[in-house]
Design an enzyme around this catalytic site. Sequence first.
Site, PDB file in Angstrom:
ATOM      1  N   SER A   1      46.833  33.009  39.197  1.00  0.00           N
ATOM      2  CA  SER A   1      46.558  32.584  37.823  1.00  0.00           C
ATOM      3  C   SER A   1      46.701  31.073  37.722  1.00  0.00           C
ATOM      4  O   SER A   1      47.776  30.519  37.967  1.00  0.00           O
ATOM      5  CB  SER A   1      47.543  33.238  36.854  1.00  0.00           C
ATOM      6  OG  SER A   1      47.511  32.531  35.621  1.00  0.00           O
TER       7      SER A   1
ATOM      8  N   HIS B   1      42.319  34.063  38.571  1.00  0.00           N
ATOM      9  CA  HIS B   1      42.607  34.637  37.257  1.00  0.00           C
ATOM     10  C   HIS B   1      42.717  33.496  36.238  1.00  0.00           C
ATOM     11  O   HIS B   1      43.464  32.537  36.449  1.00  0.00           O
ATOM     12  CB  HIS B   1      43.925  35.411  37.360  1.00  0.00           C
ATOM     13  CG  HIS B   1      44.342  36.141  36.134  1.00  0.00           C
ATOM     14  ND1 HIS B   1      43.876  37.397  35.793  1.00  0.00           N
ATOM     15  CD2 HIS B   1      45.232  35.809  35.155  1.00  0.00           C
ATOM     16  CE1 HIS B   1      44.454  37.805  34.674  1.00  0.00           C
ATOM     17  NE2 HIS B   1      45.275  36.858  34.266  1.00  0.00           N
TER      18      HIS B   1
ATOM     19  N   ASP C   1      43.609  32.542  32.428  1.00  0.00           N
ATOM     20  CA  ASP C   1      44.297  33.014  31.224  1.00  0.00           C
ATOM     21  C   ASP C   1      43.847  32.225  30.002  1.00  0.00           C
ATOM     22  O   ASP C   1      44.142  31.039  29.867  1.00  0.00           O
ATOM     23  CB  ASP C   1      45.815  32.869  31.409  1.00  0.00           C
ATOM     24  CG  ASP C   1      46.382  33.954  32.313  1.00  0.00           C
ATOM     25  OD1 ASP C   1      46.081  35.140  32.063  1.00  0.00           O
ATOM     26  OD2 ASP C   1      47.106  33.616  33.269  1.00  0.00           O
TER      27      ASP C   1
ATOM     28  N   MET D   1      44.054  31.810  26.009  1.00  0.00           N
ATOM     29  CA  MET D   1      44.938  32.144  24.872  1.00  0.00           C
ATOM     30  C   MET D   1      44.510  31.355  23.640  1.00  0.00           C
ATOM     31  O   MET D   1      44.131  30.186  23.753  1.00  0.00           O
ATOM     32  CB  MET D   1      46.386  31.780  25.223  1.00  0.00           C
ATOM     33  CG  MET D   1      46.889  32.451  26.492  1.00  0.00           C
ATOM     34  SD  MET D   1      48.636  32.112  26.746  1.00  0.00           S
ATOM     35  CE  MET D   1      48.864  32.781  28.404  1.00  0.00           C
TER      36      MET D   1
ATOM     37  N   HIS E   1      41.017  36.611  31.607  1.00  0.00           N
ATOM     38  CA  HIS E   1      41.919  37.435  30.799  1.00  0.00           C
ATOM     39  C   HIS E   1      41.976  36.828  29.402  1.00  0.00           C
ATOM     40  O   HIS E   1      42.561  35.762  29.210  1.00  0.00           O
ATOM     41  CB  HIS E   1      43.297  37.440  31.495  1.00  0.00           C
ATOM     42  CG  HIS E   1      44.347  38.200  30.756  1.00  0.00           C
ATOM     43  ND1 HIS E   1      45.683  38.109  31.097  1.00  0.00           N
ATOM     44  CD2 HIS E   1      44.281  39.067  29.723  1.00  0.00           C
ATOM     45  CE1 HIS E   1      46.391  38.889  30.286  1.00  0.00           C
ATOM     46  NE2 HIS E   1      45.555  39.476  29.445  1.00  0.00           N
TER      47      HIS E   1
ATOM     48  N   MET F   1      43.300  36.630  26.026  1.00  0.00           N
ATOM     49  CA  MET F   1      44.383  36.973  25.103  1.00  0.00           C
ATOM     50  C   MET F   1      44.023  36.345  23.764  1.00  0.00           C
ATOM     51  O   MET F   1      44.655  35.388  23.301  1.00  0.00           O
ATOM     52  CB  MET F   1      45.717  36.444  25.659  1.00  0.00           C
ATOM     53  CG  MET F   1      46.184  37.247  26.870  1.00  0.00           C
ATOM     54  SD  MET F   1      47.321  36.342  27.912  1.00  0.00           S
ATOM     55  CE  MET F   1      46.164  35.437  28.930  1.00  0.00           C
TER      56      MET F   1
ATOM     57  N   MET G   1      49.913  44.828  31.607  1.00  0.00           N
ATOM     58  CA  MET G   1      50.775  43.646  31.521  1.00  0.00           C
ATOM     59  C   MET G   1      52.219  44.047  31.796  1.00  0.00           C
ATOM     60  O   MET G   1      52.731  44.983  31.178  1.00  0.00           O
ATOM     61  CB  MET G   1      50.703  43.031  30.108  1.00  0.00           C
ATOM     62  CG  MET G   1      49.380  42.395  29.735  1.00  0.00           C
ATOM     63  SD  MET G   1      48.843  41.072  30.836  1.00  0.00           S
ATOM     64  CE  MET G   1      50.219  39.913  30.756  1.00  0.00           C
TER      65      MET G   1
ATOM     66  N   ASP H   1      49.845  42.305  35.892  1.00  0.00           N
ATOM     67  CA  ASP H   1      49.917  40.875  35.571  1.00  0.00           C
ATOM     68  C   ASP H   1      51.239  40.571  34.886  1.00  0.00           C
ATOM     69  O   ASP H   1      51.530  41.116  33.822  1.00  0.00           O
ATOM     70  CB  ASP H   1      48.736  40.542  34.638  1.00  0.00           C
ATOM     71  CG  ASP H   1      48.669  39.074  34.246  1.00  0.00           C
ATOM     72  OD1 ASP H   1      49.466  38.266  34.762  1.00  0.00           O
ATOM     73  OD2 ASP H   1      47.793  38.741  33.423  1.00  0.00           O
TER      74      ASP H   1
HETATM   75  C1  DX5 Z   1      50.756  35.827  30.907  1.00  0.00           C
HETATM   76  C2  DX5 Z   1      49.472  35.684  31.688  1.00  0.00           C
HETATM   77  C3  DX5 Z   1      49.734  35.841  33.151  1.00  0.00           C
HETATM   78  C4  DX5 Z   1      50.625  34.765  33.701  1.00  0.00           C
HETATM   79  C5  DX5 Z   1      51.249  35.210  34.983  1.00  0.00           C
HETATM   80  O1  DX5 Z   1      50.479  35.815  29.562  1.00  0.00           O
HETATM   81  O2  DX5 Z   1      48.531  36.643  31.306  1.00  0.00           O
HETATM   82  O3  DX5 Z   1      48.519  35.913  33.873  1.00  0.00           O
HETATM   83  O4  DX5 Z   1      49.936  33.580  33.938  1.00  0.00           O
HETATM   84  O5  DX5 Z   1      52.213  34.287  35.357  1.00  0.00           O
HETATM   85  P1  DX5 Z   1      53.481  34.721  36.229  1.00  0.00           P
HETATM   86  O6  DX5 Z   1      52.940  35.300  37.500  1.00  0.00           O
HETATM   87  O7  DX5 Z   1      54.236  33.466  36.410  1.00  0.00           O
HETATM   88  O8  DX5 Z   1      54.220  35.763  35.422  1.00  0.00           O
HETATM   89 ZN    ZN Z   2      46.774  36.983  32.730  1.00  0.00          ZN
END
Ligand code: DX5
Ligand code: ZN
Length: 222
Positions: free
Chosen positions: A7, A31, A33, A35, A64, A66, A134, A172
């Site tokens: 990620s 990956h 992320d 947000m 991903h 969010m 998650m 994840d």
């Molecule tokens: C959390 C993200 C994850 C995160 C994982 O909200 O969706 O993908 O980046 O990070 P680690 O591996 O550090 O938990």
């Molecule tokens: Zn993620």
Amino acid sequence: MIEIAPSILSADFAFLGEAIRSVGGETSWIHVDVMDGHFVPNLTIGAPVVASIRKHSDSFLDCHLMITDPWDYFADFARAGANSVSFHFEVGRTLELVEMAHGLGMKAGMAVNPDASFDDYAKYVPEVDMLLIMSVFPGFAGQSFMEGVLEPLSRARKMIDESRCGTILQIDGGISTDTIRLACRAGAEVFVAGSAVFGSADPADAVRRLRSAAESALEERS
Ligand code: DX5
Ligand code: ZN
């Protein structure tokens, strides 16, 4: 199949290209992320960054989302070169989103928060290309793995195997060389890792170590 999906949330955004290149020899997944400061209490990046990465990488860009309104952004992600979009079960309109992603040529993933009930989302599992469980509440990297999700993970594995629907099972949050073993034994096959990879001085070696930990746990499983 075992895949490690680093990620980029834990990478230094000023050197993103370098971070992605550093793991390119060890995995074909990245990956991303996304947000929105609304579905989760944090803001990150969006489709323009995916478009920039796409110009320099052939990796499978696993996005991903969010975000509260994923339907408004799918077309942007498709144009940017995303390979998959994982929307959250919690935002609703699941089947419509699957159809929309497929219509735009992307794989459809359904992400579920750690407190989601397997019985509530089970019916959608065969409809999606990927189920993303998650193991932390989404929003931030570097949180601790929640072992409570091992149970829904095993139930999802069993269902996917029995129905032979082929849905990829992804985990994840809080993945390390220790927790990856637990998740692998419970049936996960794609492991997202942020801080364990980009928080390490040698990200390529971190991916190698995660993969070998998962592979040894897989041997114990069979
Ligand atoms: C959390 C993200 C994850 C995160 C994982 O909200 O969706 O993908 O980046 O990070 P680690 O591996 O550090 O938990
Ligand atoms: Zn993620």
